[in-house]
Design a protein around this motif. Structure first.
Motif, mmCIF file in Angstrom:
data_model
loop_
_atom_site.group_PDB
_atom_site.id
_atom_site.type_symbol
_atom_site.label_atom_id
_atom_site.label_comp_id
_atom_site.label_asym_id
_atom_site.label_seq_id
_atom_site.Cartn_x
_atom_site.Cartn_y
_atom_site.Cartn_z
ATOM 1 N N SER A 159 8.369 -4.439 -0.714
ATOM 2 C CA SER A 159 8.424 -3.291 -1.610
ATOM 3 C C SER A 159 7.636 -2.099 -1.077
ATOM 4 O O SER A 159 7.926 -0.959 -1.405
ATOM 5 N N LEU A 160 6.645 -2.376 -0.238
ATOM 6 C CA LEU A 160 5.884 -1.257 0.316
ATOM 7 C C LEU A 160 6.440 -0.813 1.670
ATOM 8 O O LEU A 160 6.019 0.195 2.232
ATOM 9 N N GLY A 161 7.345 -1.601 2.201
ATOM 10 C CA GLY A 161 7.861 -1.279 3.529
ATOM 11 C C GLY A 161 6.761 -1.385 4.568
ATOM 12 O O GLY A 161 6.701 -0.623 5.524
ATOM 13 N N TYR A 162 5.867 -2.337 4.354
ATOM 14 C CA TYR A 162 4.725 -2.481 5.249
ATOM 15 C C TYR A 162 5.116 -2.949 6.646
ATOM 16 O O TYR A 162 5.934 -3.860 6.799
ATOM 17 N N ARG A 163 4.522 -2.327 7.652
ATOM 18 C CA ARG A 163 4.686 -2.787 9.033
ATOM 19 C C ARG A 163 3.312 -2.763 9.672
ATOM 20 O O ARG A 163 2.627 -1.739 9.631
ATOM 21 N N PRO A 164 2.914 -3.876 10.247
ATOM 22 C CA PRO A 164 1.571 -3.950 10.837
ATOM 23 C C PRO A 164 1.359 -2.879 11.897
ATOM 24 O O PRO A 164 2.261 -2.597 12.679
ATOM 25 N N ASN A 165 0.203 -2.312 11.925
ATOM 26 C CA ASN A 165 -0.174 -1.356 12.950
ATOM 27 C C ASN A 165 -0.569 -2.156 14.186
ATOM 28 O O ASN A 165 -1.617 -2.788 14.248
ATOM 29 N N GLN A 166 0.281 -2.092 15.183
ATOM 30 C CA GLN A 166 0.069 -2.957 16.337
ATOM 31 C C GLN A 166 -1.130 -2.547 17.172
ATOM 32 O O GLN A 166 -1.684 -3.350 17.913
ATOM 33 N N MET A 176 2.165 5.599 5.490
ATOM 34 C CA MET A 176 2.238 4.220 6.001
ATOM 35 C C MET A 176 1.352 3.271 5.193
ATOM 36 O O MET A 176 0.179 3.540 4.968
ATOM 37 N N ALA A 177 1.988 2.236 4.784
ATOM 38 C CA ALA A 177 1.230 1.238 4.012
ATOM 39 C C ALA A 177 0.275 0.477 4.929
ATOM 40 O O ALA A 177 0.566 0.264 6.097
ATOM 41 N N THR A 178 -0.864 0.101 4.373
ATOM 42 C CA THR A 178 -1.804 -0.692 5.161
ATOM 43 C C THR A 178 -1.880 -2.093 4.581
ATOM 44 O O THR A 178 -1.394 -2.370 3.480
ATOM 45 N N ILE A 179 -2.525 -2.960 5.328
ATOM 46 C CA ILE A 179 -2.632 -4.353 4.896
ATOM 47 C C ILE A 179 -3.399 -4.437 3.576
ATOM 48 O O ILE A 179 -3.137 -5.318 2.748
#
Lengths: 337, 337
Positions: free
Chosen positions: A42-49, A1-4
DNA sequence: TGCCTTGATGTAAGCGCTTACAAATGACAA
DNA sequence: TTGTCATTTGTAAGCGCTTACATCAAGGCA
């Protein structure tokens, strides 16, 4: 998982900028925003809620505790609550109490431990006094389908007194005078209220409530079956029966069938709730409808408003009215049809 | 709300020690533990489980997505899952898909955004191909009551082929030869499998499946009512009907009633599911039981095992067998009872 | 030109926990 | 006495975000 942080590196900006680009777009330059968007893609980033919630102190989650999820009664309310909350970006954490007081207590507490902003409780097992204590201790709670006078503005409830009265009025209007009733357990506030309204309405028609024709059930079909058998074997005659739940009506119908009694020819029955079951029974059950989905939705919205200390609280409907749904289980003695 | 830092100050130790005293008691001295306990008590401290989750990278939460919560079918499975998970300290976040493919997709994703360690999906709307894609993309997912050959070990399912066969076998054993059926929608894997098993079993008895006596329904009562009416008005005679859901059986029964046909004397009916409704219908419905609560519980446990990459996966029952519950809606043509 | 705004970005301090790693203490053997 | 080791505790660096505050460049105005 990508991070901010990874997004920030890729976009060549700081994490603060990424956060702003995503949550407060008006604060960041169009070009920067574009770079961020691209990196996010490009990273498929999704915020960790969860992390968002920790940092911003808001979990956007509401908890709900009910007896169990398997019955249409609870399920329909939960469905209403979940849909209402989902529309405003909130999630529901559901916990069942296993039909025990201890289960209600621990579920209530543990949902707050999970940082629910508010919790919706459908309490069946807790006595009024303890419930009041909990409402005081946990101000971010709302009661679903129960009315606690001390916390009126945090309750969503059906006017059960009126519901009971409606049942009586319907039966009386159809010409019935000798009326039996199987109630819910008297430890339930709802059961007492429905009986109260029922009695009052009968009184208005000059009919006293007959204790010999009043039996305490538990909202379930099995016990209603037994109670109905006892009523039928008893010395008093009656032409109609009011059951405080559809499920109990089903049990009562079964008892009639075993005694060879036809419904509504020999005996009329009116139920309460209007769950799916009602229209599948034979004959189709005349019943007092509770707007369960609407009640659930209102509880969801109220919980949200309470959590946000929103002034909208006043605008949310907290008191619901029952209505009788006429089907085929009540005979009109006036016309005989 | 008290924080761990406040407890630490009050107990005169570091936050690390408090954390250890609470989570790994064997690592800390008895006296220190006592001081911590006391501070916890007096402050009414309760760990913030969200923060714990962030720090320890485990949310102890499982997500579940279903069509809706209001029906007994979904409710019972969820109930099973929630109870199983609660026992091992896990919580359930429930989201409904609103009966749409897009709803399923977004719910699935968003539950992971909430850091669910795994999610249980009951997919109705997603085609097999897309479903396979999702299972690949989200390895921490399990499918409930659906069978995807490619991901066998992450599915909990009923053997629907066998379920359909059971229905046919029962009817045949009772002497029926002319048998109609109302299926679920063919876009549902379950519907196709049940029909397949049904057909195979009939074939074994030398009875070909008659296309004119086969109608596609949608698991709901209304459509089943219409389909049954059409069947009854059609040119072909039949003595028995297999409905792929109890709710459809209820609709079919209603159609018979309107046509003045008695059940089981004129026509026998067998349902599928065995939800509460079945035993309340009149006559009580003979049906093929799905162990929904057990299936839900297994899905919960499997999700947990998958999340923890536990080797127990193999030990969790993933394939369930249906069983016929004999009640009163099927006539035995051999004996006439 | 110098000063003040304004808007866009970065810096860094949390949010409430866990957990490597380091440090301190004391017991014990050599 | 010294070194070793086990036990207990503290220090501090995160987990993945948000946000108050500082910084900086550019533009406006006298």
């Amino acid at each position: 998982m990508a991070t901010i942080a990874q997004v920030a590196v890729k976009a060549g900006v700081s994490t603060a900028t990424v956060s702003r680009a995503l949550n407060k777009p008006e604060m960041v330059d169009a070009k920067t925003k574009a770079k961020v968007q691209e990196a996010v893609q490009s990273l498929g980033y999704r915020p960790n809620q969860v992390a968002q919630g920790l940092a911003s102190r808001s979990s956007r989650t509401i908890g709900v505790v009910v007896n169990q999820f398997g019955s249409a009664y609870y399920g329909t309310m939960i469905d209403g609550a979940e849909r209402a909350l989902r529309k405003i970006g909130y999630k529901l954490i559901a916990e069942s109490s296993g039909e025990a007081a201890e289960g209600e207590r621990s579920a209530w507490q543990s949902l707050f431990d999970r940082q629910c902003e508010a919790v919706i409780v459908h309490s069946d097992a807790l006595a009024e006094e303890e419930l009041t204590g909990f409402m005081e201790k946990h101000p971010m709670s709302v009661l679903m389908n129960r009315h606690l006078p001390d916390y009126e503005d945090r309750c969503v409830y059906l006017d059960n007194i009126r519901g009971g009265a409606l049942a009586a009025a319907h039966l009386v209007a159809k010409g019935h005078r000798k009326i039996a009733t199987i109630t819910g357990p008297f430890s339930y506030h709802e059961a007492r209220d429905r009986l109260k309204g029922f009695e009052q309405q009968l009184a208005e028609a000059g009919i006293p409530l007959d204790p010999d024709l009043t039996a305490e059930g538990n909202f379930k079909d099995d016990m209603a079956f037994e109670r109905m058998m006892a009523l039928l074997n008893g010395p008093k005659e009656f032409t109609a029966l009011f059951c405080q739940s559809d499920e109990m009506a089903a049990g009562a119908i079964e008892a009639c069938r075993q005694k060879g009694l036809r419904i509504p020819d020999d005996i009329s029955i009116i139920g309460f709730d209007d769950v799916d079951l009602a229209r599948h029974l034979s004959p189709k059950l005349t019943t007092v409808r509770q707007p369960l989905r609407e009640i659930g939705a209102a509880a969801g919205l109220l919980a949200h408003a309470v959590a946000r200390k929103s002034p909208d609280i006043e605008g949310i409907c907290r008191s619901f009215e029952a209505e009788v749904i006429e089907r085929a289980s009540v005979l009109d003695l006036n016309t005989g049809s």
